[in-house]
Design a protein around this motif. Structure first.
Motif, PDB file in Angstrom:
ATOM      1  N   GLY A  53      19.468  -7.365  38.535  1.00  0.00           N
ATOM      2  CA  GLY A  53      20.110  -7.409  39.850  1.00  0.00           C
ATOM      3  C   GLY A  53      21.512  -6.852  39.787  1.00  0.00           C
ATOM      4  O   GLY A  53      21.770  -5.858  39.106  1.00  0.00           O
ATOM      5  N   ILE A  54      22.430  -7.526  40.460  1.00  0.00           N
ATOM      6  CA  ILE A  54      23.775  -6.999  40.611  1.00  0.00           C
ATOM      7  C   ILE A  54      24.489  -6.812  39.274  1.00  0.00           C
ATOM      8  O   ILE A  54      25.212  -5.824  39.072  1.00  0.00           O
ATOM      9  N   HIS A  55      24.281  -7.717  38.320  1.00  0.00           N
ATOM     10  CA  HIS A  55      24.980  -7.596  37.036  1.00  0.00           C
ATOM     11  C   HIS A  55      24.391  -6.487  36.174  1.00  0.00           C
ATOM     12  O   HIS A  55      25.108  -5.880  35.369  1.00  0.00           O
ATOM     13  N   PRO A  72      19.549  -6.876  23.345  1.00  0.00           N
ATOM     14  CA  PRO A  72      20.608  -7.753  22.822  1.00  0.00           C
ATOM     15  C   PRO A  72      21.951  -7.487  23.479  1.00  0.00           C
ATOM     16  O   PRO A  72      22.722  -8.431  23.723  1.00  0.00           O
ATOM     17  N   GLU A  73      22.226  -6.232  23.807  1.00  0.00           N
ATOM     18  CA  GLU A  73      23.511  -5.877  24.412  1.00  0.00           C
ATOM     19  C   GLU A  73      23.664  -6.500  25.797  1.00  0.00           C
ATOM     20  O   GLU A  73      24.711  -7.086  26.110  1.00  0.00           O
ATOM     21  N   PHE A  74      22.619  -6.386  26.606  1.00  0.00           N
ATOM     22  CA  PHE A  74      22.717  -6.949  27.951  1.00  0.00           C
ATOM     23  C   PHE A  74      22.688  -8.473  27.918  1.00  0.00           C
ATOM     24  O   PHE A  74      23.403  -9.134  28.675  1.00  0.00           O
ATOM     25  N   MET A  75      21.872  -9.040  27.053  1.00  0.00           N
ATOM     26  CA  MET A  75      21.825 -10.496  26.936  1.00  0.00           C
ATOM     27  C   MET A  75      23.191 -11.041  26.534  1.00  0.00           C
ATOM     28  O   MET A  75      23.650 -12.054  27.067  1.00  0.00           O
ATOM     29  N   THR A  76      23.867 -10.354  25.606  1.00  0.00           N
ATOM     30  CA  THR A  76      25.212 -10.772  25.205  1.00  0.00           C
ATOM     31  C   THR A  76      26.180 -10.666  26.371  1.00  0.00           C
ATOM     32  O   THR A  76      27.013 -11.560  26.592  1.00  0.00           O
ATOM     33  N   PHE A  77      26.043  -9.587  27.128  1.00  0.00           N
ATOM     34  CA  PHE A  77      26.867  -9.361  28.319  1.00  0.00           C
ATOM     35  C   PHE A  77      26.730 -10.525  29.303  1.00  0.00           C
ATOM     36  O   PHE A  77      27.727 -11.053  29.819  1.00  0.00           O
TER      37      PHE A  77
END
Length: 294
Positions: free
Chosen positions: A249-251, A269-274
């Motif tokens: 979604g927005i993020h 992993p990058e987005f989950m960390t974000f």
């Protein structure tokens, strides 16, 4: 935070759903068909579905928009409450107050603000109404600061009929009233929020839920679905309901603009960390994580 693939994995634990619209049901241009089908399937199981949205227009307008412009239909929910509904109730009670409108003069404003043609300039205003601004790549919100400072000097309350900071329209980000409301608060201006994550819109949603079901559904039996860590998640936490976070979604759009060229994976992993960093920063809780509602 448990990752799930579809709503059916957890729906039996709940009696009702409060679902966001923009970013969950559609992207401003077309419906997310799997999301619509998932909510319809929940209703088929006897679950009550209330759409709860920071749209600055009244629910009647959003219903028509969903059915005729987006093409999502009207059989996947029981009722709807909008930030515009709450704003209109407030404005209707301000019979003798004059309004200065900040932002785009669109159909949302006309629907919420009675006597739209009678809007006044700032010197004659008793309050300021903000609904919607412009594309994030077309304006610099810092340019609004002198105006906000003048509003503060005049002691004008800021009626924020869409507390979202930004909205994703088919992959393009637009500023919403929430961006300026936050700036106004930073200079100690008075802001009246009519949508998520603030309590009034949730209380109105619970009233609509009670009208659908004679049983008193406790917050612990309500699942809230949304894609915003700024509005949907803290709103769920304040209500005491469980949260299903829609990752794509927005993020995800914000992450793409900042870090990714092309398609991205919301389970990377990058987005989950974000996301996890932002959850920690906001001190909020998310029970479930899904790519897109299905």
């Amino acid at each position: 935070m448990r990752k799930i693939k579809n709503l059916n994995e957890i729906i039996d634990d709940y009696d009702a759903i409060l679902s966001d619209v923009w970013g969950v049901v559609h992207n401003g241009i077309e419906p997310f068909k799997t999301s619509v089908q998932a909510l319809k399937a929940a209703r088929d199981k006897g679950k009550k579905v209330i759409l709860i949205t920071n749209a600055p227009s009244p629910s009647s307008q959003v219903i028509d928009h969903l059915k005729y412009k987006i093409g999502a239909g009207d059989d996947f929910y029981d009722d709807i409450i909008t930030s515009g509904d709450v704003a209109k109730t407030i404005i209707d009670g301000w019979h003798d107050k004059k309004c200065f409108h900040l932002g785009l003069r669109d159909s949302d404003t006309e629907a919420v603000q009675p006597g739209f043609e009678e809007l006044v300039d700032l010197d004659r205003a008793d309050y300021v109404l903000c609904t919607f601004l412009a594309r994030t790549d077309e304006v610099d919100v810092k340019d609004y600061l002198p105006l906000l400072k003048t509003m503060k000097q005049k002691g004008l309350p800021f009626l924020c009929s869409n507390p979202d900071a930004v909205v994703d329209v088919g992959g393009t980000l637009y500023y919403c009233a929430g961006t300026l409301a936050q700036m106004y608060e930073e200079i100690d201006g008075e802001v009246i929020y009519t949508g998520k994550p603030h309590d009034t819109i949730y209380q109105e949603a619970l009233k609509k839920l009670a009208a659908l079901d004679s049983a008193d559904i406790k917050p612990q039996k309500i699942l809230i679905i949304g894609d915003s860590l700024s509005t949907d998640v803290p709103g769920a936490n304040r209500l005491g309901a469980d949260m299903l976070f829609v990752a794509d979604g927005i993020h995800a759009r914000e992450f793409e603009q900042a870090y990714v060229a092309g398609d991205m994976n919301v389970f990377s992993p990058e987005f989950m960390t974000f996301i996890e960093e932002r959850i920690k920063l906001r001190s909020v809780k998310v029970q479930y994580y899904i790519a897109q509602l299905a």
